[in-house]
Design an enzyme around this catalytic site. Structure first.
Site, PDB file in Angstrom:
ATOM      1  N   CYS A  86       0.858  -1.231  -0.035  1.00  0.00           N
ATOM      2  CA  CYS A  86      -0.109  -0.118   0.025  1.00  0.00           C
ATOM      3  C   CYS A  86       0.672   1.164  -0.029  1.00  0.00           C
ATOM      4  O   CYS A  86       2.040   1.345   0.310  1.00  0.00           O
ATOM      5  CB  CYS A  86      -0.919  -0.086   1.139  1.00  0.00           C
ATOM      6  SG  CYS A  86      -1.886  -1.543   1.629  1.00  0.00           S
ATOM      7  N   ARG A  97       2.471   1.405  -7.129  1.00  0.00           N
ATOM      8  CA  ARG A  97       2.391   0.406  -6.196  1.00  0.00           C
ATOM      9  C   ARG A  97       1.238  -0.651  -6.292  1.00  0.00           C
ATOM     10  O   ARG A  97       1.175  -1.746  -5.852  1.00  0.00           O
ATOM     11  CB  ARG A  97       2.521   0.895  -4.882  1.00  0.00           C
ATOM     12  CG  ARG A  97       4.016   1.574  -4.473  1.00  0.00           C
ATOM     13  CD  ARG A  97       3.789   2.267  -3.080  1.00  0.00           C
ATOM     14  NE  ARG A  97       4.061   1.312  -1.993  1.00  0.00           N
ATOM     15  CZ  ARG A  97       5.166   0.766  -1.474  1.00  0.00           C
ATOM     16  NH1 ARG A  97       6.348   1.171  -1.900  1.00  0.00           N
ATOM     17  NH2 ARG A  97       5.158   0.017  -0.438  1.00  0.00           N
ATOM     18  N   TRP A 147      -4.255  -1.842  -1.128  1.00  0.00           N
ATOM     19  CA  TRP A 147      -4.584  -3.134  -1.741  1.00  0.00           C
ATOM     20  C   TRP A 147      -5.016  -4.016  -0.864  1.00  0.00           C
ATOM     21  O   TRP A 147      -4.205  -4.399  -0.112  1.00  0.00           O
ATOM     22  CB  TRP A 147      -3.188  -3.385  -2.335  1.00  0.00           C
ATOM     23  CG  TRP A 147      -3.121  -4.379  -3.432  1.00  0.00           C
ATOM     24  CD1 TRP A 147      -3.526  -4.175  -4.717  1.00  0.00           C
ATOM     25  CD2 TRP A 147      -2.924  -5.792  -3.556  1.00  0.00           C
ATOM     26  NE1 TRP A 147      -3.310  -5.096  -5.672  1.00  0.00           N
ATOM     27  CE2 TRP A 147      -3.006  -6.124  -4.780  1.00  0.00           C
ATOM     28  CE3 TRP A 147      -2.433  -6.817  -2.377  1.00  0.00           C
ATOM     29  CZ2 TRP A 147      -2.745  -7.496  -5.188  1.00  0.00           C
ATOM     30  CZ3 TRP A 147      -1.961  -7.852  -2.866  1.00  0.00           C
ATOM     31  CH2 TRP A 147      -2.133  -8.232  -4.186  1.00  0.00           C
ATOM     32  N   ASN A 191       0.379  -0.647   6.068  1.00  0.00           N
ATOM     33  CA  ASN A 191       0.854  -1.568   5.260  1.00  0.00           C
ATOM     34  C   ASN A 191       1.244  -2.738   5.984  1.00  0.00           C
ATOM     35  O   ASN A 191       2.059  -2.580   6.805  1.00  0.00           O
ATOM     36  CB  ASN A 191       1.738  -1.137   4.469  1.00  0.00           C
ATOM     37  CG  ASN A 191       2.238  -1.822   3.061  1.00  0.00           C
ATOM     38  OD1 ASN A 191       1.578  -2.785   2.913  1.00  0.00           O
ATOM     39  ND2 ASN A 191       3.393  -1.352   2.549  1.00  0.00           N
ATOM     40  N   GLY A 192       0.520  -3.888   5.521  1.00  0.00           N
ATOM     41  CA  GLY A 192       1.218  -5.234   6.129  1.00  0.00           C
ATOM     42  C   GLY A 192      -0.196  -6.244   6.435  1.00  0.00           C
ATOM     43  O   GLY A 192      -1.084  -5.941   6.076  1.00  0.00           O
ATOM     44  N   GLU A 225      11.415 -13.998 -18.915  1.00  0.00           N
ATOM     45  CA  GLU A 225      11.121 -12.512 -18.472  1.00  0.00           C
ATOM     46  C   GLU A 225      10.327 -11.896 -19.537  1.00  0.00           C
ATOM     47  O   GLU A 225       9.261 -11.114 -19.277  1.00  0.00           O
ATOM     48  CB  GLU A 225      12.376 -11.736 -18.229  1.00  0.00           C
ATOM     49  CG  GLU A 225      12.367 -10.218 -18.248  1.00  0.00           C
ATOM     50  CD  GLU A 225      11.497  -9.933 -16.989  1.00  0.00           C
ATOM     51  OE1 GLU A 225      10.966  -8.699 -16.872  1.00  0.00           O
ATOM     52  OE2 GLU A 225      11.446 -10.621 -16.030  1.00  0.00           O
ATOM     53  N   LYS A 267       6.574 -10.130 -18.933  1.00  0.00           N
ATOM     54  CA  LYS A 267       6.169  -8.981 -19.187  1.00  0.00           C
ATOM     55  C   LYS A 267       5.124  -8.940 -20.352  1.00  0.00           C
ATOM     56  O   LYS A 267       3.987  -8.077 -19.759  1.00  0.00           O
ATOM     57  CB  LYS A 267       7.331  -8.178 -20.066  1.00  0.00           C
ATOM     58  CG  LYS A 267       8.678  -7.966 -19.254  1.00  0.00           C
ATOM     59  CD  LYS A 267       8.485  -6.800 -18.330  1.00  0.00           C
ATOM     60  CE  LYS A 267       8.249  -6.938 -17.075  1.00  0.00           C
ATOM     61  NZ  LYS A 267       9.088  -7.759 -16.142  1.00  0.00           N
ATOM     62  N   GLU A 299       1.958  -9.878 -17.853  1.00  0.00           N
ATOM     63  CA  GLU A 299       1.715  -8.774 -16.692  1.00  0.00           C
ATOM     64  C   GLU A 299       0.923  -7.588 -17.234  1.00  0.00           C
ATOM     65  O   GLU A 299       0.203  -7.112 -16.584  1.00  0.00           O
ATOM     66  CB  GLU A 299       3.183  -8.254 -16.143  1.00  0.00           C
ATOM     67  CG  GLU A 299       3.843  -9.051 -15.036  1.00  0.00           C
ATOM     68  CD  GLU A 299       5.209  -8.472 -14.540  1.00  0.00           C
ATOM     69  OE1 GLU A 299       5.290  -8.579 -13.498  1.00  0.00           O
ATOM     70  OE2 GLU A 299       5.833  -7.862 -15.628  1.00  0.00           O
ATOM     71  N   HIS A 343       9.208 -32.066 -25.119  1.00  0.00           N
ATOM     72  CA  HIS A 343       8.610 -32.571 -23.884  1.00  0.00           C
ATOM     73  C   HIS A 343       7.213 -31.902 -23.310  1.00  0.00           C
ATOM     74  O   HIS A 343       7.158 -31.794 -22.324  1.00  0.00           O
ATOM     75  CB  HIS A 343       9.761 -32.533 -22.836  1.00  0.00           C
ATOM     76  CG  HIS A 343      10.922 -33.374 -23.020  1.00  0.00           C
ATOM     77  ND1 HIS A 343      10.864 -34.666 -22.795  1.00  0.00           N
ATOM     78  CD2 HIS A 343      11.945 -32.937 -23.570  1.00  0.00           C
ATOM     79  CE1 HIS A 343      12.153 -35.115 -23.203  1.00  0.00           C
ATOM     80  NE2 HIS A 343      12.906 -34.127 -23.624  1.00  0.00           N
ATOM     81  N   LYS A 398       3.885  -2.811  -7.130  1.00  0.00           N
ATOM     82  CA  LYS A 398       5.350  -2.701  -7.397  1.00  0.00           C
ATOM     83  C   LYS A 398       6.094  -3.425  -6.415  1.00  0.00           C
ATOM     84  O   LYS A 398       7.110  -4.274  -6.781  1.00  0.00           O
ATOM     85  CB  LYS A 398       5.629  -1.374  -7.468  1.00  0.00           C
ATOM     86  CG  LYS A 398       6.823  -0.931  -7.795  1.00  0.00           C
ATOM     87  CD  LYS A 398       7.344  -1.441  -9.212  1.00  0.00           C
ATOM     88  CE  LYS A 398       8.631  -1.012  -9.662  1.00  0.00           C
ATOM     89  NZ  LYS A 398       8.926  -1.439 -10.982  1.00  0.00           N
TER      90      LYS A 398
END
Length: 620
Positions: free
Chosen positions: A2, A27, A74, A100-101, A485, A489, A492, A508, A615
């Site tokens: 947050c 974030r 969040w 936050n947490g 990666e 991207k 996301e 495979h 983030k």
């Protein structure tokens, strides 16, 4: 995850807090709120959804004050509704808190407080904290600091908390036990935030709270103590990031701006750390000596998400240049599998923010087993850097977009520099070979600029493939982490299902997915000076033919001047300049970032703030 902003000083409070929250939107959040104290008492405004909804609520029902705090939430406990948005009040309405947490024992505390007559109005764990502070005031606490100190002793979990109260005017109290808290020092004004960009436009003099710190901000200054009330001194950092670096600078999105900043970021990360004339690497001196570097027998790399992909590429770099065995772990798995470490194990932790909860926990586990830890991080003074024996700071500058770009490339540069250093220390790289590595590294920024000159090519590919439902990314050797990666991207920011795979594993499983609708991105660059690279290239060309034999659509990334065989089969070819194979990975990721960006834009996605993502993951 947050966003938190608090301020006490002489400026208009509400616009400053809303501006700070705006700079923390990267974030990730699903509701927002603000609380201020002034002549009209303590006032709170909250809203579900984006920050513009909170701004509209404030416009329709204005508030003002001398000091205040704000929050973007969040959701973890409780739905993302206005009722559950922070700040939260106690029963009396005289105490507010943002958080936050996660408070792990909140249900037991809530049950106890209800039995004592407290009335709860939300589904969140945070509201418990406001009621505990109220309880401590009622029990005789003389200040907000004392009431908070009594409350945090009852909490189990990880948390960053910021409080204000009508009972203790012109005072903000901040607490850290896990998630990051930064304190900003100005001229007769003081700031608290969960991340640097929120307050960077107002001050560059900052310090980070450590775990179990309580900071008290008043118009007279900032005092820090621990949970037992013992005074603490924290080192003030001068943040060198230019505030303009945190703005879009004319680009449509932060992500695009940050992609185009990569030549500068790579150059800054290498600057001052390598000598081409002397074929040497210069790392910041801390607790890991040259003797230690020579004595290490194993390397563990621990990271999460994009940083894990950089760590996997770092495995190839360190094993090839320093001939040290490397194992790469996810931070979220590391301490739960009873890892085996020893004093001759170097543990490398990689994190953009320096505050990633799982990576921090892994670092502490490694230290508890006697392993020295080296941090690769983008934020000076963050928790990971403070706890590491040695740190390599990546000079990416503030990265606002949730999808990491320049942080990833600078992590790769830092790992390459470390691999060269280890190779020199251990005698596996002679002066000539190390000098060639350094020359290749110093040539990299100009080559990145060449790749970025062809953005129109990636925009064209975005128009062509934005309706695709699936993508497959393939690579061999050091190119495999780049395939991972690239797939990350794309998924996301565009919400397209994408999968990265070792090209040699196609038989495979992945071959079953290939048809005329599946775009397959193949990393097929080649360092023609290397026999091993030429062998990988030939095998990768065979993989391209496998895809085409099944009617798949091939998008190939190839090397300028060595792309004839690729062009025979690929439907589209993206060229990057020739480079030493390990460094070619850095050139390859830029086209994949731009491809993902343009596809996401075409699909109308929120590129900078993808849904359900944040983030910095500062809770497990």
């Amino acid at each position: 995850m947050c966003g938190i902003v608090g301020y006490v000083g002489h400026k208009p409070v509400v616009p400053l807090i809303l501006e700070g929250l705006r700079r923390l939107e990267y974030r990730g959040y699903d509701s927002a709120g603000v609380a201020v104290c002034g002549d009209d008492g303590l006032q709170v405004r909250r809203a579900e959804g984006k920050l513009r909804n909170l701004e509209e609520a404030v416009r329709l029902d204005p508030i003002a004050g001398r000091y205040g705090l704000g929050h973007t939430r969040w959701a973890t406990h409780g739905r993302p509704t206005e009722e559950n948005a922070h700040p939260h009040r106690d029963c009396t309405g005289e105490v507010v808190v943002v958080h936050n947490g996660i408070i792990e024992n909140y249900l037991a505390l809530k049950k106890q407080l209800i039995s004592e007559g407290h009335r709860f109005v939300t589904e969140t764990d945070t509201e418990v904290v406001a009621h505990l502070v109220e309880k401590n005031f009622s029990a005789g606490a003389k200040s907000l600091e004392d009431a908070v100190r009594g409350s945090v002793r009852e909490l189990t979990g990880i948390y960053a908390l910021v409080f204000l109260s009508k009972r203790d005017p012109d005072t903000i109290v901040a607490v850290r036990n896990g998630p990051p808290v930064v304190i900003g020092l100005g001229q007769d004004e003081f700031f608290v935030a969960s991340d640097v960009p929120a307050i960077l436009f107002h001050t560059r003099e900052m310090f980070f709270l450590q775990d179990n710190d309580i900071a008290v901000l008043t118009p007279r200054g900032v005092q820090v103590s621990d949970f037992d009330g013992r005074p603490q001194t924290r080192t003030v950092q001068h943040i060198t990031w230019d505030p303009i670096m945190a703005e879009k600078g004319g680009y449509k999105h932060f992500m695009l701006k940050e992609i185009f900043e990569q030549p500068r970021a790579v150059r800054d990360t290498a600057l001052g750390r390598v000598s081409q004339d002397r074929a040497q690497v210069f790392l910041e001196q801390m607790e890991i000596s040259e003797k230690d570097f020579k004595s290490f027998e194993h390397v563990k790399i621990v990271a999460c998400g994009t940083s894990w992909h950089s760590g996997l590429a770092g495995k190839f770099m360190i094993e090839r240049l320093a001939r040290l065995p490397v194992e790469v772990d996810y931070g979220s798995e590391f301490r739960y599998r009873a890892p085996i470490l020893q004093p001759k194990t170097l543990t490398i932790v990689i994190t953009q923010s320096g505050e990633t909860a799982d990576t921090l926990a892994a670092q502490r586990e490694a230290k508890s087993q006697g392993s020295k830890t080296l941090a690769i991080c983008n934020v000076v003074g963050s928790m990971v850097t403070r706890e590491a024996a040695r740190t390599i700071i990546t000079h990416a500058g503030p990265e606002i977009g949730v999808a990491s770009t320049k942080a990833f490339t600078t992590q790769l540069v830092a790992l390459y520099i470390l691999a060269v250093h280890l190779g020199r220390m251990r005698g596996t790289l002679d002066e000539q070979s190390a000098g060639e590595c350094i020359r290749e590294l110093l040539a990299l920024p100009a080559k990145l600029e060449q790749v970025l000159q062809h953005d129109d090519k990636f925009e064209e590919l975005g128009r062509r493939f934005f309706r695709s439902k699936d993508f497959l990314f393939l690579g061999r050797g050091v190119h495999y982490p780049i395939a991972l990666e690239g797939a990350l991207k794309l998924k996301e920011i565009s919400y397209i299902h994408a999968e990265g795979y070792p090209a040699g594993e196609m038989k495979h499983g992945p071959n079953a997915l290939i048809d005329e609708n599946l775009p397959v991105v193949v990393l097929a660059t080649c360092d023609t000076r290397s026999a091993a690279s030429r062998t990988l290239y030939e095998k990768t060309c065979s993989n391209i033919k496998e895809v085409k034999a099944r009617d798949g659509i091939v998008i190939a990334v190839a090397t300028e001047g060595h792309d004839e065989e690729v062009r025979e089969s690929a439907d589209a070819v993206i060229l990057v300049p020739p480079a030493e194979e390990l460094l070619s990975a850095i050139l390859e990721i830029v086209p994949l970032q731009l491809l993902a960006y343009h596809i996401a834009v075409r699909r109308g996605c929120d590129v900078d703030q993808p849904r359900n993502l944040a983030k910095s993951v500062t809770v497990e």
